[in-house]
Every structure is written in C-alpha cells, then in structure tokens.
Design a protein around this motif. Structure first.
Motif, PDB file in Angstrom:
ATOM      1  N   ALA A   1       1.011  -8.418  13.379  1.00  0.00           N
ATOM      2  CA  ALA A   1       1.972  -7.486  12.771  1.00  0.00           C
ATOM      3  C   ALA A   1       1.257  -6.595  11.756  1.00  0.00           C
ATOM      4  N   PHE A   2       0.374  -7.191  10.961  1.00  0.00           N
ATOM      5  CA  PHE A   2      -0.387  -6.388   9.994  1.00  0.00           C
ATOM      6  C   PHE A   2      -1.295  -5.407  10.737  1.00  0.00           C
ATOM      7  N   ASN A   3      -1.925  -5.888  11.815  1.00  0.00           N
ATOM      8  CA  ASN A   3      -2.828  -5.042  12.588  1.00  0.00           C
ATOM      9  C   ASN A   3      -2.139  -3.779  13.113  1.00  0.00           C
ATOM     10  N   ALA A   4      -0.856  -3.912  13.441  1.00  0.00           N
ATOM     11  CA  ALA A   4      -0.114  -2.762  13.971  1.00  0.00           C
ATOM     12  C   ALA A   4      -0.119  -1.595  12.973  1.00  0.00           C
ATOM     13  N   GLN A   5      -0.215  -1.912  11.684  1.00  0.00           N
ATOM     14  CA  GLN A   5      -0.247  -0.846  10.664  1.00  0.00           C
ATOM     15  C   GLN A   5      -1.577  -0.099  10.642  1.00  0.00           C
ATOM     16  N   LEU A   6      -2.573  -0.633  11.325  1.00  0.00           N
ATOM     17  CA  LEU A   6      -3.902  -0.007  11.293  1.00  0.00           C
ATOM     18  C   LEU A   6      -4.105   0.985  12.439  1.00  0.00           C
ATOM     19  N   LYS A   7      -3.087   1.084  13.315  1.00  0.00           N
ATOM     20  CA  LYS A   7      -3.148   2.018  14.442  1.00  0.00           C
ATOM     21  C   LYS A   7      -3.383   3.440  13.946  1.00  0.00           C
ATOM     22  N   GLY A   8      -4.421   4.080  14.446  1.00  0.00           N
ATOM     23  CA  GLY A   8      -4.666   5.479  14.094  1.00  0.00           C
ATOM     24  C   GLY A   8      -5.273   5.676  12.714  1.00  0.00           C
ATOM     25  N   ILE A   9      -5.525   4.579  12.005  1.00  0.00           N
ATOM     26  CA  ILE A   9      -6.064   4.653  10.637  1.00  0.00           C
ATOM     27  C   ILE A   9      -7.589   4.506  10.698  1.00  0.00           C
ATOM     28  N   SER A  10      -8.306   5.322   9.955  1.00  0.00           N
ATOM     29  CA  SER A  10      -9.776   5.323  10.033  1.00  0.00           C
ATOM     30  C   SER A  10     -10.355   3.966   9.601  1.00  0.00           C
ATOM     31  N   ARG A  11     -11.626   3.768   9.933  1.00  0.00           N
ATOM     32  CA  ARG A  11     -12.277   2.482   9.640  1.00  0.00           C
ATOM     33  C   ARG A  11     -12.216   2.142   8.146  1.00  0.00           C
ATOM     34  N   MET A  12     -12.600   3.101   7.279  1.00  0.00           N
ATOM     35  CA  MET A  12     -12.639   2.813   5.846  1.00  0.00           C
ATOM     36  C   MET A  12     -11.230   2.664   5.258  1.00  0.00           C
ATOM     37  N   ASP A  13     -10.289   3.439   5.779  1.00  0.00           N
ATOM     38  CA  ASP A  13      -8.898   3.288   5.306  1.00  0.00           C
ATOM     39  C   ASP A  13      -8.317   1.956   5.771  1.00  0.00           C
ATOM     40  N   SER A  14      -8.713   1.513   6.968  1.00  0.00           N
ATOM     41  CA  SER A  14      -8.259   0.202   7.461  1.00  0.00           C
ATOM     42  C   SER A  14      -8.786  -0.892   6.536  1.00  0.00           C
ATOM     43  N   LEU A  15     -10.065  -0.779   6.163  1.00  0.00           N
ATOM     44  CA  LEU A  15     -10.652  -1.785   5.263  1.00  0.00           C
ATOM     45  C   LEU A  15      -9.918  -1.795   3.925  1.00  0.00           C
ATOM     46  N   GLU A  16      -9.630  -0.615   3.419  1.00  0.00           N
ATOM     47  CA  GLU A  16      -8.903  -0.528   2.141  1.00  0.00           C
ATOM     48  C   GLU A  16      -7.556  -1.267   2.245  1.00  0.00           C
ATOM     49  N   ARG A  17      -6.849  -1.044   3.349  1.00  0.00           N
ATOM     50  CA  ARG A  17      -5.541  -1.709   3.527  1.00  0.00           C
ATOM     51  C   ARG A  17      -5.699  -3.223   3.613  1.00  0.00           C
ATOM     52  N   ILE A  18      -6.772  -3.678   4.274  1.00  0.00           N
ATOM     53  CA  ILE A  18      -6.999  -5.125   4.407  1.00  0.00           C
ATOM     54  C   ILE A  18      -7.319  -5.737   3.031  1.00  0.00           C
ATOM     55  N   LEU A  19      -8.166  -5.035   2.260  1.00  0.00           N
ATOM     56  CA  LEU A  19      -8.515  -5.552   0.920  1.00  0.00           C
ATOM     57  C   LEU A  19      -7.275  -5.581   0.017  1.00  0.00           C
ATOM     58  N   GLN A  20      -6.446  -4.544   0.118  1.00  0.00           N
ATOM     59  CA  GLN A  20      -5.196  -4.509  -0.669  1.00  0.00           C
ATOM     60  C   GLN A  20      -4.292  -5.668  -0.256  1.00  0.00           C
ATOM     61  N   HIS A  21      -4.188  -5.861   1.053  1.00  0.00           N
ATOM     62  CA  HIS A  21      -3.347  -6.923   1.615  1.00  0.00           C
ATOM     63  C   HIS A  21      -3.776  -8.292   1.069  1.00  0.00           C
ATOM     64  N   GLY A  22      -5.080  -8.488   0.937  1.00  0.00           N
ATOM     65  CA  GLY A  22      -5.598  -9.765   0.433  1.00  0.00           C
ATOM     66  C   GLY A  22      -5.709  -9.800  -1.080  1.00  0.00           C
ATOM     67  N   GLY A  23      -5.306  -8.733  -1.758  1.00  0.00           N
ATOM     68  CA  GLY A  23      -5.380  -8.684  -3.224  1.00  0.00           C
ATOM     69  C   GLY A  23      -6.813  -8.651  -3.730  1.00  0.00           C
ATOM     70  N   LYS A  24      -7.743  -8.080  -2.935  1.00  0.00           N
ATOM     71  CA  LYS A  24      -9.162  -8.123  -3.325  1.00  0.00           C
ATOM     72  C   LYS A  24      -9.809  -6.751  -3.470  1.00  0.00           C
ATOM     73  N   ALA A  25      -9.004  -5.710  -3.452  1.00  0.00           N
ATOM     74  CA  ALA A  25      -9.582  -4.351  -3.464  1.00  0.00           C
ATOM     75  C   ALA A  25     -10.498  -4.136  -4.675  1.00  0.00           C
ATOM     76  N   ALA A  26     -10.140  -4.739  -5.808  1.00  0.00           N
ATOM     77  CA  ALA A  26     -10.906  -4.499  -7.034  1.00  0.00           C
ATOM     78  C   ALA A  26     -12.297  -5.130  -6.991  1.00  0.00           C
ATOM     79  N   TYR A  27     -12.512  -6.096  -6.094  1.00  0.00           N
ATOM     80  CA  TYR A  27     -13.778  -6.839  -6.089  1.00  0.00           C
ATOM     81  C   TYR A  27     -14.843  -6.234  -5.173  1.00  0.00           C
ATOM     82  N   TYR A  28     -14.507  -5.187  -4.446  1.00  0.00           N
ATOM     83  CA  TYR A  28     -15.464  -4.617  -3.484  1.00  0.00           C
ATOM     84  C   TYR A  28     -15.756  -3.158  -3.818  1.00  0.00           C
ATOM     85  N   ASP A  29     -17.015  -2.902  -4.231  1.00  0.00           N
ATOM     86  CA  ASP A  29     -17.404  -1.522  -4.533  1.00  0.00           C
ATOM     87  C   ASP A  29     -17.808  -0.808  -3.243  1.00  0.00           C
TER      88      ASP A  29
END
Ligand code: BG6
Ligand code: MG
Length: 227
Positions: A39-67
């Motif tokens: 279900a989460f993956n469905a949100q990544l349809k058409g989304i670029s590689r780096m934007d997909s990663l950003e969404r995954i890090l946000q989803h896991g609450g870890k965006a702040a830990y990855y430069d």
C-alpha cells in the motif's frame, strides 16, 4: 484535425516494473530498519528515485538522520538491486495492446514520445526491444523538476516539435496525470483511482487509435482547433 503526438509514461503504461521497484526499495528500507508494504509502495508510482527515498525516510521517521551523501548511497544501493531484478526483462513484459498501438501510431505518422522519470528508461526500452519505436525520449537526468510539474511533458513536446495542445499523454500515476494536465495536453489514465484524467481506462489492452481519436474529438481544445 487529429492529434499529432502521443507521449507515454513507461512504468505502468509500456511495462509494469512497480513490483520490482517495490522489492528493491523494501530490501533497502529493511536494511535501515524501515518496513514498507504494498500500500505504501503504491504512493511511489511516478515519483522519482530521490523523492521516493525521501518519502520512505519520512515514513520511517528517519529523514533527519540521512544527509545528502548517505541518501545517495541508499539510492545507489536500491538501484543496484533494481537493475539486477530488471535482468529478466524482455518483449514478453510489454503490457497488452502497447505493441499494436505503437505500430498503428507509426503507420499514421503520429509522433511517439516517452516521458518517464526513470533514469533506467533507456535500458528498459532496449530490453523490451522498443527503442526504435520512439521518436523522442526525455532524458530524466536533465530535468529540473519532477512530476507533477509539467516540465517532462513540455520537454517531450518540444523534442517532438508538437504543441502540447496537439498531444495526448498516457499515464498510470496521479502525479503523471497532473503533469499532463498542467502541460496543456490531453490526459489518458490507466488504472483506478485517478483524478482529473480526460479519459480513464482499466487496462492498456483497451488502447487503440480509434479510441484515442474518439476521445480527442470530445476535447474542447480539439474542437476549437477545427473551428
Ligand atoms: C517511475 C516509477 O517510472 O520511475 C517510480 O513509477 C520510480 O516508482 C521512478 O521511482 C524512478 O525510477 P528509477 O529507475 O530512476 O529509479
Ligand atoms: Mg507510471
């Protein structure tokens, strides 16, 4: 007057690699302790590689830990997995109706373009044996903005030397439909749950030139051109 060009998205329209993106992201995300489901993956349809990663890090609450450097490493790791999974891709993976549609468009002299944000698009088209079918493919690495921004479709129109008002775009993702509509082209959506598409079909198997012509003739823009 009919349309002068059809511009295709790749993943979900020409072939379906969403499950391979999912497998690759799932393994990469699991490596940093983030679980993602279909279900989460469905949100990544058409989304670029780096934007997909950003969404995954946000989803896991870890965006702040990855430069930026750590993100680049994760994206490269995901892509290596994805490219490995693509190895088995061949003509059999072309979605129903697409080969016939490309052939019919070419016979009528209608220009054919590709507007995919995938940096793997050239390799995927080659694996499908479709490279020569396309008159112009956008180089996603040169884009400044990703879908839903219209830049990719406007770039495809410019490459094909057609005005957006003369072109149809085909997409399976909401971000893609929004990008087509913002470009001034007519939009055709494949799949369910798409908002704002001029025409929505359940499957690529329904696509053919007479159907696109019938759709085109209902569009206010096309009528204005005839007048
Ligand atoms: C799109 C897919 O076509 O390409 C997205 O729908 C994907 O899920 C995007 O993230 C980028 O792909 P790539 O091959 O550049 O990682
Ligand atoms: Mg797609």
């Amino acid at each position: 007057m009919t349309f002068a060009a059809v511009i295709f998205d790749l993943d979900g329209v020409i072939t379906d690699t969403a499950h391979l993106h999912f497998q690759a992201w799932q393994a990469t995300a699991a490596g940093i302790g983030i679980a993602i489901d279909a279900a989460f993956n469905a949100q990544l349809k058409g989304i670029s590689r780096m934007d997909s990663l950003e969404r995954i890090l946000q989803h896991g609450g870890k965006a702040a830990y990855y430069d930026a450097a750590a993100r680049a490493r994760l994206a490269a790791e995901k892509n290596a997995r994805y490219v490995e999974l693509l190895a088995g891709l061949d003509r059999r993976a072309i979605l129903p109706g697409i080969s016939e549609l490309l052939e019919a468009l070419a016979q009528r002299g209608i220009a054919i373009g590709l507007a995919s944000v995938s940096l793997n698009a050239p390799a995927i088209l080659a694996a499908l044996g479709l490279t020569s079918r396309f008159n112009y493919c956008v180089d996603a690495s040169r884009l400044r903005r990703t879908k839903p921004d219209p830049e990719i479709f406007l770039t495809a129109c410019a490459g094909l030397q057609v005005a957006p008002a003369q072109a149809i775009g085909i997409e399976d993702a909401q971000a893609g439909i929004d990008a087509i509509n913002a470009s001034g082209m007519c939009s055709v959506g494949i799949g369910s749950g798409l908002q704002g598409a001029g025409l929505v079909l359940d499957s690529t198997a329904e696509l053919n030139v007479p159907l696109l012509q019938a759709f085109w003739s209902t569009q206010p823009r096309a009528i204005a051109q005839v007048n």
